[in-house]
Design a protein around this motif. Sequence first.
Motif, PDB file in Angstrom:
ATOM      1  N   ASN A  39      52.588 -19.495  65.786  1.00 32.63           N
ATOM      2  CA  ASN A  39      53.002 -18.206  66.508  1.00 32.63           C
ATOM      3  C   ASN A  39      52.140 -18.084  67.304  1.00 32.63           C
ATOM      4  O   ASN A  39      52.189 -17.150  68.340  1.00 32.63           O
ATOM      5  N   GLY A  41      49.685 -17.581  68.575  1.00 27.26           N
ATOM      6  CA  GLY A  41      48.612 -16.291  68.593  1.00 27.26           C
ATOM      7  C   GLY A  41      46.955 -16.957  67.847  1.00 27.26           C
ATOM      8  O   GLY A  41      47.277 -17.709  67.231  1.00 27.26           O
ATOM      9  N   SER A  55      46.836  -9.605  64.874  1.00 23.56           N
ATOM     10  CA  SER A  55      46.246 -11.289  65.374  1.00 23.56           C
ATOM     11  C   SER A  55      46.787 -10.686  67.786  1.00 23.56           C
ATOM     12  O   SER A  55      47.628  -9.757  67.769  1.00 23.56           O
ATOM     13  N   PRO A  57      48.218 -12.046  70.579  1.00 29.11           N
ATOM     14  CA  PRO A  57      49.062 -13.273  71.753  1.00 29.11           C
ATOM     15  C   PRO A  57      49.373 -13.464  72.249  1.00 29.11           C
ATOM     16  O   PRO A  57      48.441 -13.655  73.473  1.00 29.11           O
TER      17      PRO A  57
END
Length: 308
Positions: A39, A41, A55, A57
């Motif tokens: 992801n 992240g 999260s 990012p």
Amino acid sequence: MILEQIGEVQLPAHDKPGGFDHAAVHSRRQRLYVAHTANDGLDVVDCASNSYIGSIPHLEGVAGALVSEEHDLVFTSNRAENTVGIFSPDREEALIKVKVGQKPNGLAYDPGRRLLLAANVGDPARPGSFSVSLVDASAQTIVADIPVSGRTRWVIFDGEVGSFYVNIADPPRIAVIEASNPGSVAHTIQVPAAGPHGLDLDAGTQRLFCACDGKVLVVLDARSGAVLAQADLSGVPDVIFFNRERRHLYVAIGEPGLIEVFDTDQMRRVETVRTEDGAHTLGFNLDRQTVYAFLPKTHRALVYADRG
């Protein structure tokens, strides 16, 4: 039973192929940060409630996470963009990035000198790309990029002697870099097994634990480099953590998906816990005596208490 499962944390689904990588715990804040490489992240977990918080990012190819309790900082290695990230948990939006060598992975930090080391896995097609980068965390700038003899793996810092230890996959060795002289490799320690990968240190006994792709756990004297013990592993290891209170070493094995627990005083395996195929990385919370296994197929973390 040594590791007892006490919970699980559902994490975000993967945006693309991949999974999780290294994790670190901020003890004072009781937050766990895990690299969610799929992801781009960093996932954040509340260790008190074992719940997902959110999260961070825009960390392309994030592979490593490291916490400095002394300076209340979190570091990331962002492999796909050749940077390290630096931020305070209070100001995640103010995260800054510093350019380092090619494909940074392992991270270690000397809080006394505010010196961050990023171990770069490099590119076999590019001669000279295997290196370690030293970053001044205060000035937020790279101060050295040191060539090493092969692809790097994990790295740790020993505050007692002021040295970084960097696993080199091939030729199998540990490169030692003195924080007081970060412009070169001071010396190397030979490892008698293929593919040094996971690495940790028992500071009290000055023993290095080196988990190798050759399915061997090697214990070495950090000062002399002498081999003190070896133990077989059930598969190819990745992340390892040493629990100085319980005297346990946790070894993550992705295939077939295991945590192997070793008694480090007797250097024998005392338990094997099944996780999930591909679960090659762990987190460890010393204050709570909990181990986290990150499961890529079901994108969750299993939480285990070490019952001693």
